[in-house]
Write an enzyme that holds these catalytic residues in place. Structure first.
Site: not given
Ligand code: ADP
Length: 165
Positions: A7, A29-31, A114-115, A118
């Site tokens: 994470d 997601g990560v945001d 983006s994976t 997006y």
């Molecule tokens: P995007 O809109 O750019 O696709 P996402 O957040 O949906 O962004 O996904 C980008 C990547 O971050 C994906 O591989 C997702 O599995 C990953 N992700 C989501 N949460 C976390 C986290 N807490 N730490 C690291 N990676 C994460």
């Protein structure tokens, strides 16, 4: 340069990169995870930034995160690969690294931009991420971590890193 599974909000590095959307006002997601862990002050600082274009990057403090800073970048939405997605994705990595260098940071961690929502295919995105960072650190040595959220993603990054060694 290394890939780890975990994470990104837990990493005590100079900067973690956020795969944000162009408003910089939070998302899923990560945001969402980064904003939850950093606390509301991150949102308040982001509100002052006036958004961010695809492929560009902006830096804030890390607030309650173990990371000192957050570099917010906006990845391309996958559209089949014919709308400049590869170049835009490479720009996210380059512009994030530029900010790290400008701010004299030495360690930076990236999610797989983006994976997720997006829709960028992970194999192609990982190849671009690794290639772009390898080229960059030749000129500007930085300690770069690719933070993979799943075991599958980690495998793909490790295979990609192995081709560069
Ligand atoms: P995007 O809109 O750019 O696709 P996402 O957040 O949906 O962004 O996904 C980008 C990547 O971050 C994906 O591989 C997702 O599995 C990953 N992700 C989501 N949460 C976390 C986290 N807490 N730490 C690291 N990676 C994460």
């Amino acid at each position: 340069m290394k890939a780890v599974r975990g994470d990104i909000t837990k990493l005590a590095v100079d900067a973690i990169v956020n795969a944000a959307n162009s408003s910089l006002l939070g998302g899923g997601g990560v945001d969402g995870a980064i904003h939850r862990a950093a606390g509301p002050d991150l949102f308040f600082e982001c509100r002052l930034l006036g958004g961010c274009k695809t492929g560009e990057a902006k830096i804030t403090k890390g607030y309650k995160l173990p990371a000192k800073h957050v570099i917010h970048t906006v990845g391309p939405v996958w559209n089949g690969g014919t709308r400049g997605e590869a170049e835009k994705l490479a720009n996210c990595y380059r512009h994030s690294l530029d900010l790290a260098v400008e701010h004299s940071l030495t360690s930076i961690a990236f999610p797989a931009i983006s994976t997720g929502i997006y829709g960028y295919p992970i194999e192609e995105a990982a190849a671009i991420a690794v290639r772009t960072v390898v080229d960059y650190v030749r000129e500007y040595p930085l300690d770069v971590t690719f933070c993979c959220f799943s075991a599958k993603d980690l495998e793909i990054y490790q295979a990609e890193l192995a081709t560069e060694e």
